[in-house]
Design a protein around this motif. Structure first.
Motif, PDB file in Angstrom:
ATOM      1  N   ARG A  13       0.638  -1.095  -0.192  1.00 35.43           N
ATOM      2  CA  ARG A  13      -0.031   0.108  -0.005  1.00 35.43           C
ATOM      3  C   ARG A  13       0.790   1.241   0.137  1.00 35.43           C
ATOM      4  N   ILE A  14       2.010   1.265   0.916  1.00 31.10           N
ATOM      5  CA  ILE A  14       2.790   2.495   0.972  1.00 31.10           C
ATOM      6  C   ILE A  14       3.662   2.519  -0.491  1.00 31.10           C
ATOM      7  N   ALA A  15       4.084   1.500  -1.021  1.00 25.82           N
ATOM      8  CA  ALA A  15       4.719   1.710  -2.287  1.00 25.82           C
ATOM      9  C   ALA A  15       3.616   2.312  -3.197  1.00 25.82           C
ATOM     10  N   LEU A  48      13.354  13.099  -3.875  1.00 24.63           N
ATOM     11  CA  LEU A  48      13.230  12.332  -2.705  1.00 24.63           C
ATOM     12  C   LEU A  48      11.962  11.603  -2.802  1.00 24.63           C
ATOM     13  N   SER A  49      10.863  12.277  -3.276  1.00 27.36           N
ATOM     14  CA  SER A  49       9.666  11.400  -3.840  1.00 27.36           C
ATOM     15  C   SER A  49       9.929  10.398  -4.427  1.00 27.36           C
ATOM     16  N   VAL A  50      10.676  10.226  -5.563  1.00 27.48           N
ATOM     17  CA  VAL A  50      10.967   9.149  -6.479  1.00 27.48           C
ATOM     18  C   VAL A  50      11.880   8.279  -5.622  1.00 27.48           C
ATOM     19  N   ALA A  51      12.902   8.767  -4.972  1.00 22.37           N
ATOM     20  CA  ALA A  51      13.623   7.777  -4.178  1.00 22.37           C
ATOM     21  C   ALA A  51      12.785   6.774  -3.188  1.00 22.37           C
ATOM     22  N   ALA A  52      11.829   7.526  -2.406  1.00 22.22           N
ATOM     23  CA  ALA A  52      11.076   6.907  -1.615  1.00 22.22           C
ATOM     24  C   ALA A  52      10.210   5.980  -2.306  1.00 22.22           C
ATOM     25  N   SER A  53       9.671   6.342  -3.431  1.00 21.33           N
ATOM     26  CA  SER A  53       8.799   5.297  -4.127  1.00 21.33           C
ATOM     27  C   SER A  53       9.500   4.227  -4.520  1.00 21.33           C
ATOM     28  N   GLU A  54      10.747   4.251  -5.083  1.00 19.64           N
ATOM     29  CA  GLU A  54      11.681   3.088  -5.525  1.00 19.64           C
ATOM     30  C   GLU A  54      11.961   2.445  -4.195  1.00 19.64           C
ATOM     31  N   ALA A  55      12.309   2.998  -2.996  1.00 22.51           N
ATOM     32  CA  ALA A  55      12.588   2.159  -1.827  1.00 22.51           C
ATOM     33  C   ALA A  55      11.542   1.447  -1.235  1.00 22.51           C
ATOM     34  N   TRP A  56      10.330   1.766  -1.495  1.00 20.99           N
ATOM     35  CA  TRP A  56       9.350   0.873  -0.962  1.00 20.99           C
ATOM     36  C   TRP A  56       8.947  -0.041  -1.964  1.00 20.99           C
ATOM     37  N   VAL A  57       8.877   0.351  -3.319  1.00 25.73           N
ATOM     38  CA  VAL A  57       8.691  -0.786  -4.121  1.00 25.73           C
ATOM     39  C   VAL A  57       9.664  -2.076  -3.752  1.00 25.73           C
ATOM     40  N   THR A  62      11.025  -7.348  -1.371  1.00 25.20           N
ATOM     41  CA  THR A  62      11.835  -8.310  -0.327  1.00 25.20           C
ATOM     42  C   THR A  62      10.866  -8.912   0.551  1.00 25.20           C
ATOM     43  N   LEU A  63       9.887  -8.266   0.895  1.00 27.37           N
ATOM     44  CA  LEU A  63       8.960  -8.995   1.603  1.00 27.37           C
ATOM     45  C   LEU A  63       8.128 -10.133   1.120  1.00 27.37           C
ATOM     46  N   ARG A  64       7.835  -9.557  -0.251  1.00 30.65           N
ATOM     47  CA  ARG A  64       7.112 -10.813  -0.947  1.00 30.65           C
ATOM     48  C   ARG A  64       8.076 -12.275  -1.280  1.00 30.65           C
ATOM     49  N   ARG A  65       9.141 -11.801  -1.386  1.00 27.67           N
ATOM     50  CA  ARG A  65      10.152 -12.906  -1.512  1.00 27.67           C
ATOM     51  C   ARG A  65      10.205 -13.949  -0.294  1.00 27.67           C
ATOM     52  N   GLN A  66      10.082 -13.369   0.860  1.00 30.51           N
ATOM     53  CA  GLN A  66       9.961 -14.265   2.134  1.00 30.51           C
ATOM     54  C   GLN A  66       8.851 -15.312   1.907  1.00 30.51           C
ATOM     55  N   ASN A  67       8.109 -15.151   1.119  1.00 32.55           N
ATOM     56  CA  ASN A  67       6.947 -16.336   0.933  1.00 32.55           C
ATOM     57  C   ASN A  67       7.818 -17.591   0.712  1.00 32.55           C
ATOM     58  N   LEU A  68       8.922 -17.447   0.072  1.00 34.58           N
ATOM     59  CA  LEU A  68       9.784 -18.724  -0.162  1.00 34.58           C
ATOM     60  C   LEU A  68      10.022 -19.351   1.203  1.00 34.58           C
ATOM     61  N   VAL A  69      10.369 -18.692   2.192  1.00 33.44           N
ATOM     62  CA  VAL A  69      10.562 -19.221   3.536  1.00 33.44           C
ATOM     63  C   VAL A  69       9.177 -19.809   4.123  1.00 33.44           C
ATOM     64  N   ARG A  70       8.279 -19.230   3.858  1.00 29.75           N
ATOM     65  CA  ARG A  70       6.888 -19.749   4.291  1.00 29.75           C
ATOM     66  C   ARG A  70       6.366 -20.988   3.854  1.00 29.75           C
ATOM     67  N   GLU A  71       6.743 -20.942   2.399  1.00 27.45           N
ATOM     68  CA  GLU A  71       6.629 -22.241   1.682  1.00 27.45           C
ATOM     69  C   GLU A  71       7.381 -23.182   2.073  1.00 27.45           C
ATOM     70  N   ALA A  72       8.626 -22.935   2.391  1.00 27.85           N
ATOM     71  CA  ALA A  72       9.390 -24.100   2.892  1.00 27.85           C
ATOM     72  C   ALA A  72       8.923 -24.479   4.102  1.00 27.85           C
ATOM     73  N   TYR A  73       8.509 -23.854   5.112  1.00 28.53           N
ATOM     74  CA  TYR A  73       8.132 -24.041   6.482  1.00 28.53           C
ATOM     75  C   TYR A  73       6.912 -25.082   6.560  1.00 28.53           C
ATOM     76  N   ALA A  74       6.022 -24.659   5.540  1.00 26.39           N
ATOM     77  CA  ALA A  74       4.753 -25.078   5.354  1.00 26.39           C
ATOM     78  C   ALA A  74       4.743 -26.734   5.353  1.00 26.39           C
TER      79      ALA A  74
END
Length: 88
Positions: A13-15, A48-57, A62-74
């Motif tokens: 949402r922030i991104a 800075l607005s552009v940089a902030a949007s890129e950082a949040w994207v 990065t958080l979506r990639r952590q689904n790999l960990v969740r899937e491995a633990y399942a």
């Protein structure tokens, strides 16, 4: 926030909000420039607005990639914590 899913939701949402604001801030800076405003603060804020949007994207991805960990633990719900599983 209670876990990965809500963290992903909030980061997305922030991104999205920041990415959607970039064209607005670009237009505003262009308007200021068109009426002779030469203050560098607005241009810097735009950058800075552009940089902030890129950082949040990136943070959201990065958080979506952590689904790999969740899937491995399942399939192994009794697995140890990160330190235990990754040591040695």
């Amino acid at each position: 926030m209670t876990g990965l899913t809500t963290a992903q939701w909030h980061a997305e949402r922030i991104a999205t909000d920041l990415v959607n604001q970039v064209p607005c801030t670009e237009s505003f800076v262009a308007l200021l420039t068109s009426v002779g405003v030469t203050d560098e603060a607005a241009a810097r804020a735009q950058g800075l607005s552009v940089a902030a949007s890129e950082a949040w994207v990136a943070a959201s991805a990065t958080l979506r990639r952590q689904n790999l960990v969740r899937e491995a633990y399942a399939p192994v719900p009794g697995a140890g914590d990160k330190q235990f599983v990754t040591s040695e």
